[in-house]
Design a protein around this motif. Structure first.
Motif, PDB file in Angstrom:
ATOM      1  N   LEU A   1       0.821  -1.205   0.000  1.00 45.10           N
ATOM      2  CA  LEU A   1       0.000   0.000   0.000  1.00 45.10           C
ATOM      3  C   LEU A   1       0.854   1.253   0.000  1.00 45.10           C
ATOM      4  CD1 LEU A   1      -2.849  -0.960   2.490  1.00 45.10           C
ATOM      5  CD2 LEU A   1      -3.031  -0.658   0.017  1.00 45.10           C
ATOM      6  N   ILE A   2       1.975   1.203   0.740  1.00 36.56           N
ATOM      7  CA  ILE A   2       2.874   2.357   0.765  1.00 36.56           C
ATOM      8  C   ILE A   2       3.414   2.625  -0.634  1.00 36.56           C
ATOM      9  CG2 ILE A   2       5.092   3.215   1.631  1.00 36.56           C
ATOM     10  CD1 ILE A   2       4.524   1.693   4.199  1.00 36.56           C
ATOM     11  N   GLY A   3       3.820   1.551  -1.324  1.00 37.99           N
ATOM     12  CA  GLY A   3       4.365   1.709  -2.666  1.00 37.99           C
ATOM     13  C   GLY A   3       3.343   2.258  -3.631  1.00 37.99           C
ATOM     14  N   VAL A   4       2.105   1.742  -3.573  1.00 39.49           N
ATOM     15  CA  VAL A   4       1.038   2.238  -4.428  1.00 39.49           C
ATOM     16  C   VAL A   4       0.759   3.695  -4.144  1.00 39.49           C
ATOM     17  CG1 VAL A   4      -1.412   2.023  -4.946  1.00 39.49           C
ATOM     18  CG2 VAL A   4      -0.011  -0.029  -4.735  1.00 39.49           C
ATOM     19  N   GLY A   5       0.731   4.034  -2.840  1.00 36.41           N
ATOM     20  CA  GLY A   5       0.428   5.417  -2.463  1.00 36.41           C
ATOM     21  C   GLY A   5       1.474   6.393  -2.944  1.00 36.41           C
ATOM     22  N   ALA A   6       2.743   6.005  -2.855  1.00 40.86           N
ATOM     23  CA  ALA A   6       3.809   6.903  -3.268  1.00 40.86           C
ATOM     24  C   ALA A   6       3.716   7.210  -4.745  1.00 40.86           C
ATOM     25  CB  ALA A   6       5.168   6.282  -2.938  1.00 40.86           C
ATOM     26  N   VAL A   7       3.270   6.217  -5.533  1.00 39.49           N
ATOM     27  CA  VAL A   7       3.163   6.419  -6.983  1.00 39.49           C
ATOM     28  C   VAL A   7       1.908   7.200  -7.317  1.00 39.49           C
ATOM     29  CG1 VAL A   7       2.897   5.262  -9.193  1.00 39.49           C
ATOM     30  CG2 VAL A   7       4.511   4.370  -7.508  1.00 39.49           C
ATOM     31  N   SER A   8       0.746   6.732  -6.777  1.00 38.20           N
ATOM     32  CA  SER A   8      -0.509   7.348  -7.155  1.00 38.20           C
ATOM     33  C   SER A   8      -0.643   8.754  -6.608  1.00 38.20           C
ATOM     34  CB  SER A   8      -1.678   6.490  -6.667  1.00 38.20           C
ATOM     35  OG  SER A   8      -1.680   6.435  -5.262  1.00 38.20           O
ATOM     36  N   GLY A   9      -0.028   9.010  -5.471  1.00 34.48           N
ATOM     37  CA  GLY A   9      -0.114  10.331  -4.871  1.00 34.48           C
ATOM     38  C   GLY A   9       0.867  11.307  -5.478  1.00 34.48           C
ATOM     39  N   ASN A  10       1.805  10.803  -6.259  1.00 37.17           N
ATOM     40  CA  ASN A  10       2.813  11.646  -6.907  1.00 37.17           C
ATOM     41  C   ASN A  10       3.498  12.531  -5.893  1.00 37.17           C
ATOM     42  OD1 ASN A  10       4.313  12.570  -9.071  1.00 37.17           O
ATOM     43  ND2 ASN A  10       2.890  14.258  -9.520  1.00 37.17           N
ATOM     44  N   MET A  11       3.865  11.950  -4.742  1.00 35.87           N
ATOM     45  CA  MET A  11       4.480  12.706  -3.661  1.00 35.87           C
ATOM     46  C   MET A  11       5.878  12.190  -3.409  1.00 35.87           C
ATOM     47  SD  MET A  11       3.293  13.082   0.291  1.00 35.87           S
ATOM     48  CE  MET A  11       3.908  11.478   0.761  1.00 35.87           C
ATOM     49  N   ILE A  12       6.830  13.074  -3.262  1.00 33.56           N
ATOM     50  CA  ILE A  12       8.193  12.696  -2.923  1.00 33.56           C
ATOM     51  C   ILE A  12       8.327  12.704  -1.417  1.00 33.56           C
ATOM     52  CG2 ILE A  12      10.618  13.317  -3.123  1.00 33.56           C
ATOM     53  CD1 ILE A  12       9.969  14.634  -5.775  1.00 33.56           C
ATOM     54  N   LEU A  13       8.626  11.534  -0.830  1.00 33.29           N
ATOM     55  CA  LEU A  13       8.760  11.421   0.613  1.00 33.29           C
ATOM     56  C   LEU A  13      10.169  11.771   1.040  1.00 33.29           C
ATOM     57  CD1 LEU A  13       6.750   8.142   1.146  1.00 33.29           C
ATOM     58  CD2 LEU A  13       5.995  10.487   1.516  1.00 33.29           C
ATOM     59  N   PRO A  14      10.378  12.044   2.318  1.00 34.71           N
ATOM     60  CA  PRO A  14      11.717  12.400   2.792  1.00 34.71           C
ATOM     61  C   PRO A  14      12.744  11.354   2.394  1.00 34.71           C
ATOM     62  CG  PRO A  14      10.089  12.733   4.515  1.00 34.71           C
ATOM     63  CD  PRO A  14       9.381  12.052   3.392  1.00 34.71           C
TER      64      PRO A  14
ATOM     65  N   PRO B   1       3.703  13.143   6.572  1.00 39.46           N
ATOM     66  CA  PRO B   1       3.465  12.700   5.195  1.00 39.46           C
ATOM     67  C   PRO B   1       2.236  11.824   5.034  1.00 39.46           C
ATOM     68  CG  PRO B   1       5.391  11.601   6.140  1.00 39.46           C
ATOM     69  CD  PRO B   1       5.021  12.718   7.070  1.00 39.46           C
ATOM     70  N   GLY B   2       1.819  11.138   6.102  1.00 37.98           N
ATOM     71  CA  GLY B   2       0.617  10.328   6.013  1.00 37.98           C
ATOM     72  C   GLY B   2      -0.644  11.157   5.860  1.00 37.98           C
ATOM     73  N   GLN B   3      -0.620  12.413   6.296  1.00 34.07           N
ATOM     74  CA  GLN B   3      -1.757  13.309   6.114  1.00 34.07           C
ATOM     75  C   GLN B   3      -1.776  13.905   4.707  1.00 34.07           C
ATOM     76  OE1 GLN B   3      -1.337  16.207   9.267  1.00 34.07           O
ATOM     77  NE2 GLN B   3      -2.308  14.880  10.783  1.00 34.07           N
ATOM     78  N   LYS B   4      -0.647  13.843   4.049  1.00 38.79           N
ATOM     79  CA  LYS B   4      -0.520  14.444   2.723  1.00 38.79           C
ATOM     80  C   LYS B   4      -0.820  13.447   1.617  1.00 38.79           C
ATOM     81  CE  LYS B   4       2.647  17.645   0.431  1.00 38.79           C
ATOM     82  NZ  LYS B   4       3.987  18.299   0.520  1.00 38.79           N
ATOM     83  N   ASN B   5      -0.552  12.170   1.875  1.00 41.15           N
ATOM     84  CA  ASN B   5      -0.729  11.135   0.875  1.00 41.15           C
ATOM     85  C   ASN B   5      -1.718  10.103   1.385  1.00 41.15           C
ATOM     86  OD1 ASN B   5       0.095   8.280  -0.193  1.00 41.15           O
ATOM     87  ND2 ASN B   5       0.845   9.723  -1.709  1.00 41.15           N
ATOM     88  N   TYR B   6      -2.802   9.905   0.653  1.00 38.16           N
ATOM     89  CA  TYR B   6      -3.916   9.064   1.098  1.00 38.16           C
ATOM     90  C   TYR B   6      -3.481   7.636   1.411  1.00 38.16           C
ATOM     91  CZ  TYR B   6      -8.442   6.662   0.875  1.00 38.16           C
ATOM     92  OH  TYR B   6      -9.541   5.885   1.160  1.00 38.16           O
ATOM     93  N   PHE B   7      -2.727   7.025   0.526  1.00 36.42           N
ATOM     94  CA  PHE B   7      -2.342   5.631   0.716  1.00 36.42           C
ATOM     95  C   PHE B   7      -1.257   5.485   1.771  1.00 36.42           C
ATOM     96  CE2 PHE B   7      -4.286   5.611  -3.465  1.00 36.42           C
ATOM     97  CZ  PHE B   7      -5.100   4.487  -3.398  1.00 36.42           C
ATOM     98  N   PHE B   8      -0.299   6.394   1.784  1.00 43.55           N
ATOM     99  CA  PHE B   8       0.773   6.327   2.774  1.00 43.55           C
ATOM    100  C   PHE B   8       0.217   6.468   4.183  1.00 43.55           C
ATOM    101  CE2 PHE B   8       4.438   8.020   5.164  1.00 43.55           C
ATOM    102  CZ  PHE B   8       5.395   7.067   4.832  1.00 43.55           C
ATOM    103  N   GLY B   9      -0.871   7.225   4.319  1.00 44.48           N
ATOM    104  CA  GLY B   9      -1.502   7.439   5.622  1.00 44.48           C
ATOM    105  C   GLY B   9      -2.613   6.465   5.931  1.00 44.48           C
ATOM    106  N   GLY B  10      -2.727   5.375   5.165  1.00 50.69           N
ATOM    107  CA  GLY B  10      -3.684   4.325   5.476  1.00 50.69           C
ATOM    108  C   GLY B  10      -5.120   4.625   5.100  1.00 50.69           C
TER     109      GLY B  10
END
Length: 319
Positions: free
Chosen positions: A24-37, A175-184
């Motif tokens: 889910l984290i991997g999907v979220g990082a791609v679909s959210g188009n967000m660069i994490l720390p 970052p979990g508040q910024k990206n839907y999938f990363f934040g569950g």
């Protein structure tokens, strides 16, 4: 339809569960188009915690969970759903200055900063069992003060039936508040609540530290709730708002999955989670990395003194 009662054999293996989270984290990082720390769990994390002096308030006959397990194995979806993500992504989280606002059905609303809290309320160390809905448990020396002391200072009105807590909302830091999938898939800010009777019980703690030091960011710095007879998701982290209300709040997990997470969330071995049993638990750090020994789960996590709070309440319906 009759509700199916599951057994331990129906529980999803932990490695499968964690791999699903990583997916889910991997999907979220791609679909959210967000660069994490640009960080790595393998990199050393600077320990910014400070020593705390506290009165040792409770005797303990249980072996403590190793400190590194407590601060390295966390549920804090604002910093990711994997157990190691909070320590990784929260390490630069700013917790000073910090204010807590107490409003609602009170006669004396207050806004307190950390210095106010430390000045007003002497710190106690309390060793509590801590039980997660995922059927793992820890024994932790929390440092804090009774929530009752704070609530008494704001003079609740006769209309105050519930206490509502809200965590910080800061997507730039969380970052979990910024990206839907990363934040569950959670709607933020995170909201939790207790009845006024639960909030005023002497066991209910506002914690500012553990193991003789201030809280680490991944543990809910700088102030969090600890309700030892309830599942861990009730013990909300990084609190900025406390509001007393006449009506019961719709809390975060109860809103997201009401069939799985009730408002009360008392530790109860007789009420299985729809996807696994709660009849037994695994103690984190008790016997090494590959230790899967389990022990029976105790009603109210063993804190029988809270049972009177629920006289006449069907705990299978009010789960």
């Amino acid at each position: 339809m009759k509700k199916q009662i599951l057994t331990e054999n129906d529980v999803t293996p932990e490695d499968v569960f964690l791999n699903r989270r990583k997916f889910l984290i991997g999907v979220g990082a791609v679909s959210g188009n967000m660069i994490l720390p640009n960080t790595s769990i393998a990199n050393p994390v600077i320990d910014r915690r400070k020593p705390l002096n506290a009165i040792k308030d409770t005797p303990n006959t249980l072996p403590l969970t190793p400190e590194n397990k407590v601060i390295g194995y966390n549920n804090f979806y604002e910093f990711g759903v994997d157990k190691g993500s909070p320590a990784q992504y929260a390490k630069n989280f700013k917790t000073d200055p910090w204010k807590v606002e107490i409003t609602g059905e009170v006669q004396t609303p207050l806004t307190l900063d950390l210095d106010d809290l430390y000045h007003r309320y002497p710190l106690q160390e309390r060793i509590y069992r801590f039980r997660c809905v995922e059927a793992w448990a820890m024994v932790i020396p929390w440092i804090g003060f009774e929530l009752k002391a704070l609530l008494s200072d704001v003079n609740p009105t006769s209309n105050a039936k519930y206490v509502i807590f809200e965590t910080l909302y800061d997507p730039e830091q969380m970052p979990g508040q910024k990206n839907y999938f990363f934040g569950g898939g959670i709607e933020y800010p995170y909201i939790e609540g207790l009845t006024i009777a639960e909030a005023m019980h002497p066991l209910t703690l506002l914690s500012v530290g553990l193991y003789g030091k201030t809280l680490s960011p991944q543990s809910g710095a700088p102030i969090r709730l600890v309700v030892p007879w309830k599942y861990g998701f009730k013990s909300i982290k990084s609190i900025v708002k406390i509001r007393l209300s006449a009506t019961r709040p719709l809390t975060t997990w109860n809103k997201l999955a009401p069939q799985e997470y009730g408002f009360y969330a008392n530790v109860n071995p007789n009420v299985p989670h729809p996807r696994w049993s709660q009849a037994s638990e695994r103690i984190i750090g008790r016997g090494g990395l590959f230790d899967n020994k389990r022990q029976p789960t105790l009603l109210f996590n063993g804190y029988d003194e809270v049972a009177s709070l629920y006289n006449g309440l069907d705990l299978k319906v009010n789960y």
